[in-house]
Design a protein around this motif. Structure first.
Motif, PDB file in Angstrom:
ATOM      1  N   HIS A 129       0.871 -22.935 -37.162  1.00  0.00           N
ATOM      2  CA  HIS A 129      -0.527 -22.566 -36.935  1.00  0.00           C
ATOM      3  C   HIS A 129      -1.199 -22.278 -38.268  1.00  0.00           C
ATOM      4  O   HIS A 129      -0.563 -21.793 -39.207  1.00  0.00           O
ATOM      5  CB  HIS A 129      -0.604 -21.326 -36.040  1.00  0.00           C
ATOM      6  CG  HIS A 129       0.019 -21.542 -34.700  1.00  0.00           C
ATOM      7  ND1 HIS A 129      -0.636 -22.167 -33.663  1.00  0.00           N
ATOM      8  CD2 HIS A 129       1.254 -21.250 -34.228  1.00  0.00           C
ATOM      9  CE1 HIS A 129       0.163 -22.239 -32.626  1.00  0.00           C
ATOM     10  NE2 HIS A 129       1.327 -21.692 -32.941  1.00  0.00           N
TER      11      HIS A 129
ATOM     12  N   LYS B 224      -5.453 -17.335 -33.427  1.00  0.00           N
ATOM     13  CA  LYS B 224      -4.745 -18.079 -32.387  1.00  0.00           C
ATOM     14  C   LYS B 224      -3.242 -17.751 -32.424  1.00  0.00           C
ATOM     15  O   LYS B 224      -2.621 -17.543 -31.391  1.00  0.00           O
ATOM     16  CB  LYS B 224      -4.963 -19.579 -32.565  1.00  0.00           C
ATOM     17  CG  LYS B 224      -4.281 -20.395 -31.507  1.00  0.00           C
ATOM     18  CD  LYS B 224      -4.658 -21.850 -31.552  1.00  0.00           C
ATOM     19  CE  LYS B 224      -3.839 -22.542 -30.536  1.00  0.00           C
ATOM     20  NZ  LYS B 224      -3.974 -23.595 -29.893  1.00  0.00           N
ATOM     21  N   ALA B 225      -2.686 -17.689 -33.618  1.00  0.00           N
ATOM     22  CA  ALA B 225      -1.261 -17.358 -33.762  1.00  0.00           C
ATOM     23  C   ALA B 225      -0.979 -15.951 -33.226  1.00  0.00           C
ATOM     24  O   ALA B 225       0.060 -15.720 -32.590  1.00  0.00           O
ATOM     25  CB  ALA B 225      -0.839 -17.465 -35.221  1.00  0.00           C
TER      26      ALA B 225
ATOM     27  N   GLU C 295      -2.572 -14.420 -30.806  1.00  0.00           N
ATOM     28  CA  GLU C 295      -2.601 -14.493 -29.341  1.00  0.00           C
ATOM     29  C   GLU C 295      -1.253 -14.977 -28.804  1.00  0.00           C
ATOM     30  O   GLU C 295      -0.713 -14.417 -27.847  1.00  0.00           O
ATOM     31  CB  GLU C 295      -3.699 -15.457 -28.875  1.00  0.00           C
ATOM     32  CG  GLU C 295      -5.101 -14.943 -29.010  1.00  0.00           C
ATOM     33  CD  GLU C 295      -6.140 -16.004 -28.634  1.00  0.00           C
ATOM     34  OE1 GLU C 295      -5.813 -16.933 -27.854  1.00  0.00           O
ATOM     35  OE2 GLU C 295      -7.277 -15.901 -29.124  1.00  0.00           O
ATOM     36  N   ILE C 296      -0.723 -16.015 -29.416  1.00  0.00           N
ATOM     37  CA  ILE C 296       0.563 -16.567 -28.995  1.00  0.00           C
ATOM     38  C   ILE C 296       1.680 -15.552 -29.236  1.00  0.00           C
ATOM     39  O   ILE C 296       2.553 -15.357 -28.391  1.00  0.00           O
ATOM     40  CB  ILE C 296       0.841 -17.899 -29.720  1.00  0.00           C
ATOM     41  CG1 ILE C 296      -0.185 -18.949 -29.289  1.00  0.00           C
ATOM     42  CG2 ILE C 296       2.260 -18.386 -29.454  1.00  0.00           C
ATOM     43  CD1 ILE C 296      -0.230 -20.175 -30.170  1.00  0.00           C
ATOM     44  N   SER C 297       1.628 -14.886 -30.378  1.00  0.00           N
ATOM     45  CA  SER C 297       2.614 -13.867 -30.723  1.00  0.00           C
ATOM     46  C   SER C 297       2.654 -12.763 -29.670  1.00  0.00           C
ATOM     47  O   SER C 297       3.726 -12.344 -29.229  1.00  0.00           O
ATOM     48  CB  SER C 297       2.278 -13.289 -32.097  1.00  0.00           C
ATOM     49  OG  SER C 297       3.043 -12.154 -32.370  1.00  0.00           O
TER      50      SER C 297
ATOM     51  N   LYS D 202       1.493 -12.946 -26.533  1.00  0.00           N
ATOM     52  CA  LYS D 202       1.892 -13.519 -25.244  1.00  0.00           C
ATOM     53  C   LYS D 202       3.410 -13.732 -25.162  1.00  0.00           C
ATOM     54  O   LYS D 202       4.028 -13.448 -24.148  1.00  0.00           O
ATOM     55  CB  LYS D 202       1.151 -14.839 -25.011  1.00  0.00           C
ATOM     56  CG  LYS D 202       1.339 -15.436 -23.632  1.00  0.00           C
ATOM     57  CD  LYS D 202       0.461 -16.646 -23.440  1.00  0.00           C
ATOM     58  CE  LYS D 202       1.300 -17.870 -23.729  1.00  0.00           C
ATOM     59  NZ  LYS D 202       0.605 -19.133 -23.586  1.00  0.00           N
ATOM     60  N   GLU D 203       4.007 -14.234 -26.257  1.00  0.00           N
ATOM     61  CA  GLU D 203       5.438 -14.543 -26.265  1.00  0.00           C
ATOM     62  C   GLU D 203       6.303 -13.386 -26.775  1.00  0.00           C
ATOM     63  O   GLU D 203       7.523 -13.501 -26.818  1.00  0.00           O
ATOM     64  CB  GLU D 203       5.687 -15.795 -27.116  1.00  0.00           C
ATOM     65  CG  GLU D 203       5.022 -17.039 -26.545  1.00  0.00           C
ATOM     66  CD  GLU D 203       5.295 -18.295 -27.353  1.00  0.00           C
ATOM     67  OE1 GLU D 203       6.042 -18.236 -28.360  1.00  0.00           O
ATOM     68  OE2 GLU D 203       4.757 -19.347 -26.974  1.00  0.00           O
TER      69      GLU D 203
ATOM     70  N   VAL E 208       6.558 -16.943 -34.334  1.00  0.00           N
ATOM     71  CA  VAL E 208       5.383 -17.810 -34.278  1.00  0.00           C
ATOM     72  C   VAL E 208       5.050 -18.149 -35.732  1.00  0.00           C
ATOM     73  O   VAL E 208       4.841 -17.248 -36.555  1.00  0.00           O
ATOM     74  CB  VAL E 208       4.184 -17.115 -33.589  1.00  0.00           C
ATOM     75  CG1 VAL E 208       2.942 -17.987 -33.645  1.00  0.00           C
ATOM     76  CG2 VAL E 208       4.544 -16.754 -32.141  1.00  0.00           C
TER      77      VAL E 208
END
Length: 158
Positions: free
Chosen positions: A27, A32-33, A35-37, A39-40, A79
């Motif tokens: 990323h 955005k990264a 958000e993924i971090s 979430k996961e 991430v």
């Protein structure tokens, strides 16, 4: 002839599958990264690099980041975020500004530098919890991953 063609087709197909398995998503947008971090439930791995001029950065990528051991490890544990400072290509101004801001926040003075961090946003402000940092490590993916695992193990969320 058919057997040769079939053999080539099977080899090509397995090569395509292997290539797909080895692809990582790096990323460039920190928001955005993050958000993924979140979430996961994985930390961010910030790779500060001079992608088109830094010899040690290129070496780290070739010896570690492009290897299947790292690909598997990264998909399971972090991430990935590339924070690039190229000399030959021009980044878009917002990306350049974001990268300069991250460089200042983490006081990065040399490349490659890899920071492992947790991030959260409160009242519109992003807070980074530094877990640890590394850079180029000789010994290939096994040596690099061993050091990264130590950083992450020392900072497990409890």
């Amino acid at each position: 002839m058919k057997k040769i063609l079939l053999g080539l087709l099977i080899c090509l197909n397995s090569f395509v599958l292997t290539a797909q398995e080895s692809e990582l998503t790096w990323h460039t947008n920190i928001d955005k990264a993050m958000e993924i971090s979140k979430k996961e439930n994985k930390p961010l791995m910030l790779f500060f690099t001079g992608s088109d001029w830094c010899g040690w950065c290129i070496r780290l990528q070739k010896e570690v980041f492009y290897k299947k051991e790292f690909v598997k490890w990264a998909k399971d544990n972090v991430v990935l975020v590339e924070v690039d400072f190229p000399r030959k290509k021009q980044l878009e101004p917002t990306l350049q500004q974001q990268n300069n801001s991250l460089q200042g926040a983490f006081q990065v003075q040399g490349y490659p530098t890899v920071w492992f961090v947790n991030a959260d946003t409160k009242e519109g402000k992003t807070n980074f919890t530094q877990l640890g940092r590394t850079g180029y490590v000789a010994g290939g993916p096994e040596a690099w991953i061993s050091g990264a695992n130590q950083i992450l193990a020392n900072n497990k969320k409890g």
